[in-house]
Design a protein around this motif. Structure first.
Motif, PDB file in Angstrom:
ATOM      1  N   ARG C  24      16.553  -2.982  -5.689  1.00  0.00           N
ATOM      2  CA  ARG C  24      15.123  -2.981  -5.490  1.00  0.00           C
ATOM      3  C   ARG C  24      14.483  -4.280  -5.977  1.00  0.00           C
ATOM      4  O   ARG C  24      13.569  -4.820  -5.340  1.00  0.00           O
TER       5      ARG C  24
ATOM      6  N   ARG D  24       5.636  -2.567  -8.501  1.00  0.00           N
ATOM      7  CA  ARG D  24       6.886  -2.250  -7.825  1.00  0.00           C
ATOM      8  C   ARG D  24       7.802  -1.409  -8.705  1.00  0.00           C
ATOM      9  O   ARG D  24       8.426  -0.457  -8.259  1.00  0.00           O
ATOM     10  N   GLY D  57       5.476  -8.158  -2.113  1.00  0.00           N
ATOM     11  CA  GLY D  57       5.494  -6.750  -1.705  1.00  0.00           C
ATOM     12  C   GLY D  57       4.125  -6.101  -1.522  1.00  0.00           C
ATOM     13  O   GLY D  57       3.925  -4.949  -1.923  1.00  0.00           O
TER      14      GLY D  57
END
Lengths: 391, 391, 391, 391
Positions: C24, D24, D57
């Protein structure tokens, strides 16, 4: 046979013991053309003084320091008594033509200190003040690095001398906690040590501003034995603590460096937290009395990626005093700072240059302390030179 | 007047200096009913020996150790000569009814050591071996914690004594590098120190297996001065290094603990890396000679979340020897280990119990060393008791 | 759009979580032409596996690893299951043409490991073993220093991986304590880590000799949850501990260096005592996982008097990986070692060179472990090459 | 499905990156009923912003922060822009009913900060200021110890945040060195961090006195890239440095404690020397950002002789956040402080209590900074409450 200089020491408690040990050990480790003879000590209690003379290795004793000064067989007076007695003894010694070595701080006030300086200068005797931490090999090595400009221009010094032996509210009101005997509290006792390191390593002060606190304001009456162990009063009478428990001050040095200093007897876990860091243009150093053989050194010239503080155990041939001792990694103790201080003292007689630090250093040290006190009273910055010249 | 015991010391190099300093300092710091008098030293070179006697504080000197042993005014023989001479001197001293204190390792071989033990026992003299690191306050405090079962059952000891003074291939072939003079290399010289700490703190060995290396196999001829500084040969002749440069061995102790030991003169950056960690059921300790006042202590009984190694500067009233010195945070040096060793020695005369460690410890220490050597020859484990009883 | 490689991971406990986090995080910190997609995980318990997939960020899940291997949408199999299952999964994955990344140790035995290596080589798939500590920036920096010959010839490595989570005798008999599931105890679990560091930094082993101990021989039945927290049995049934609690071994490396290694779960106060020191001709380094950003570096080329171990916080632009992160002094954590491991893994696909460490490293690592085990059985030294080639 | 809160972040440089990473990582490590969605970022340069959105992201981007605030799909505005823009953005966000999370210091002046606080209170939105160091596990653990009165009455805090990235005189005049963009120099940038730790751990300030220095007064024009790396100007034009390079101040806290604070960008060898020591009646603690997992703890309740600072690696089950991670001894990095800050932020929405620290903390922090500035102008002590209420 070597020339002998005969020492008479006034006082025999903890500092007297440290000095006695240093007189004893000096000739074992260092060669000099002159030898110091531990001729006589002075104490008020005859039995205790006699016992101290025997135990600490002195040839004779007196119960009145004036008798000592009158004696022809004494060349040097070593003063290790409480601070309020320094002035009278030192001046009398100088007047009698004796050289004087005196524990720090020089006296209770700048005025007293100046009179002491005047006396030793007028009577042209040698004079030294016992700022022993200068004589740790790691501190001497730090001095060498700075003198060789290895750190470049100095930007910062931050130093503490923090302890925790006074935190028990039932700890008695010993002489160190009384203004009239000790002059001041942590500021004079501990502050004078780190001020001396600052003046030695960084330079003269320009201005200061400080603060103090007395956290415990009344304490039971009682005395203090060896090793800061309290002798508690049975009566449970209380008296006022008239000195500070902690002090802090900021400073500007003449050379533009910033200084940050803090002393305390209320810093749990710090037994002898005499520590400093100095940051210069090209490098930094760190020192801590509790591991006093080590100097941490950072050098900006080191290759990028390989830069970091080095832990240097200052016991190698290249380090000050090391050749007199046991080899790399074989550390020295606190008591060796006094041996090295006496090495400086004897060399002064050999070279006929006054030793360093001397009473002038004591005066300047006292002036910084008084500037801090002034700044506390006025709540504003206090100028060192103004204070120094004010009296 | 105190009872006096008069010491004659054979040898005066680095260890002789450390002993001399300790004799001199002992009465300053510790009170005893008996005093040790530094009566005479022995050296082969008369001029140097006379100078050493003066400098190190001895009343007289001899150039033949046999003369010293014949003297009636000598009660104790202190042996600080190279290892190959210990046996002869010690046995002669014992036969003459002198007490014996001897530098480590006791001798070159287990056989020699046993003969020395037999002699001192037969002639009923006091005997001590100078494993000085036992007498660091932090190590004595470690011993106390272990004796009080604060660590519980011991599972592990790992120890090193690693140095780096021998790494220059041009460093000369000094006596320490010659099997016939020193008995062995790092294994005997450094290994004997950490073995003694292991036996003192953990217990007796059961079996061992080891390895050694000689990284530089030939060196220029030449001698060694003070502080391990080489006196280089001018002739550039070379000789074989006949001892190891490094050694390591694993061990099982009788009590089931595992041991891991390593010594080297080829460990860059380690000047005196005499360090150990001991792990027990309920706690662990760590020590390092280069900061020898500190003991790191972990106690499992600490509250979860608040567990961690504590850095203890063993200079407080509760710590061994501390009451004789300067106060918390005021550290001691390497030389104090010898002062404390002599404190043990004198107390032995006062209590009429042989001091510890003694020649029996020296024999057992030597037996471990020989077990390690045997394990290297046979490439398999070697049993301590078998070796001990084999000769 | 970037090329995608889809990963299927077998297992999802602590290591599965560490891998998931790294998949990730990788694209956030590092740019690659290829992206790894967390496509599917496998667990036997469907509910728990579904929950893990959601929580750990995987697109799908299976309850049978064989199903995963059959799936066409999976390019890479990541094996984080107990050691006894590695072989079967890895070989099946390779046969199916999947690339394989596998937790350490590669398997229970050298024989199994070799079959795994044969499979990945025969089927020409990428293969990697997850020795994550190599990928600490400080360890990578150590490798760089050694590769650039900054330390010179290596003489010594001494390393430990010591812990204390198993010391409670009531800690249950988890799979790690059972030979049939884990292959070995501390030797395989912790030893394989420090062996990998040794092979990475020093080189190949030549011969070894070791010892092991099982201090607590029977334990209550029960399992282990996250973070090594025991799930205790209610029944108070006991079983035999069939693996070691601690191990130590000595080694010779092919290049002549001496090695000293110790692992334990019985070292109080050491939570993750994964530490090493390497001594070379020209310098030394020290590392400790509990402060994994720091490398201690000693360089002999430093000026005499200014030599000492430098504490380098490996977070500067010159240090490995640092440019991907936060700036000097802003440290990284344990999890980043896995991110960097995956960085190596992805770069292998980009450069079409197998990543390092790979299954061959796993085989050699296993061969050292088996050599140590052989040395324990035979009580004599065991040769690495003999063991490696024996099967 | 979880309730979602959609975040729009203004800015994307170093702090934007740290926040993005935390958004995240948060759901991976911590379970919440609410999830934060990284919906949009804002930057002025479209290409760079688009690239940042992809890399960090985020689902979308804008080139005007006003557009972001107008968007209905945004619930939270996260402000990571230079300090001079905070006020306008935060107030606009609050007026639009968006919750606000803002980097420190809250703004350039106390007046601005108060207007920001008024806005978020008037519009009843959640507000938080990003003093991330509070969220180091070791600092949270320190807070817990203090809250449980384990240290007793606090006597001292001394703290530094000292760096050395600005010492090169050719380092360009980046925005941080310009008063109009950054508000102040080290005092605002670094001082605000340690002030927050002081307010968090010790309490509110009563009065302060300080000093500042600008060691290099003119610098070449140019910008600053990632990781404090300079982008040097080609033109060699110089401009005035209008902020301080270093600052120091003394303080009294309302509870009577003494404070000593120092910040600098001219402290060689200190990359991120964010460190403090707090001394209380019953214990002391020490922390250092460069090893941010460790807390040094001294407890007076420890047995005499066994007292010392414990090194606690705050990665055990008993420590804050540890159960979310990897196990004892497996350390966390700098970035985790932001993950924990967001954990606090999300829990605020769950519990409907404003998070801590919030804009009121920002105001008080700014009031201390302004009190220090006032004390510098007036050269006398400045009272916190007076300053706070003056505007």
């Amino acid at each position: 046979m070597k020339k002998q200089l005969r020492v008479g020491m006034v006082g025999y408690k903890m500092m007297g013991r440290a000095h006695s040990n240093a007189y004893r050990a000096l000739p074992f480790f260092f060669d000099h053309d002159i030898s110091l003879v531990t001729e006589a000590i002075v104490g008020r209690d005859e039995a205790k003084t006699a016992e101290a003379a025997r135990k600490l290795g002195w040839n004779s004793y007196e119960t009145d320091w004036r008798k000592l000064i009158e004696r022809d067989d004494i060349d040097i007076i070593d003063i290790v008594t409480p601070n309020d007695t320094h002035e009278e003894i030192a001046i009398a010694a100088a007047e009698a033509g004796k050289h004087v070595i005196c524990e720090k701080p020089l006296s209770l006030t700048l005025q007293q200190s100046k009179r002491m300086l005047t006396a030793v200068e007028n009577y042209e005797v040698m004079h030294m003040i016992c700022h022993n931490y200068r004589f740790s090999p790691a501190v001497q090595f730090a001095k060498k690095l700075i003198s060789e400009n290895r750190l470049g221009k100095i930007y910062h010094m931050r130093a503490t001398f923090i302890q925790d032996w006074l935190m028990d509210p039932e700890f008695p009101l010993v002489w160190r906690l009384q203004q009239n005997a000790s002059g001041s509290g942590t500021l004079g006792d501990l502050g004078s040590h780190i001020l001396d390191l600052a003046r030695f390593l960084v330079g003269e002060f320009e201005e200061v501003i400080g603060m103090t606190e007395t956290f415990i304001k009344r304490r039971p009456l009682g005395g203090m034995g060896a090793m800061l162990q309290p002798e508690r009063s049975q009566t449970k009478e209380y008296g006022d603590v008239t000195v500070d428990d902690a002090a802090a001050f900021l400073a500007r040095f003449e050379n533009g460096a910033m200084g940050n200093f803090e002393v305390s007897r209320f810093a749990r876990g710090n037994r002898a937290g005499n520590r400093f860091e100095i940051n210069g243009e090209n490098g930094s150093i760190r020192w801590d009395m509790e591991n006093l053989n080590n100097l941490q050194v950072y050098l900006e010239e080191d290759e990028p990626g390989l830069q970091g503080f080095r832990t240097i155990n200052c016991t190698e041939m290249e380090h000050p005093y090391a050749s007199a001792y046991w080899g790399a990694g074989h550390i020295l103790g606190y008591e060796h700072t006094f041996i090295h201080l006496l090495d400086e003292f004897v060399r002064a007689f050999e070279t006929k240059n006054n030793p360093s630090p001397d009473f002038e250093d004591g005066v300047k040290n006292q002036a910084v302390l008084e500037a801090v006190e002034r700044s506390i009273e006025t709540r504003t910055w206090s100028n060192f030179t103004d204070i120094l010249q004010s009296i």
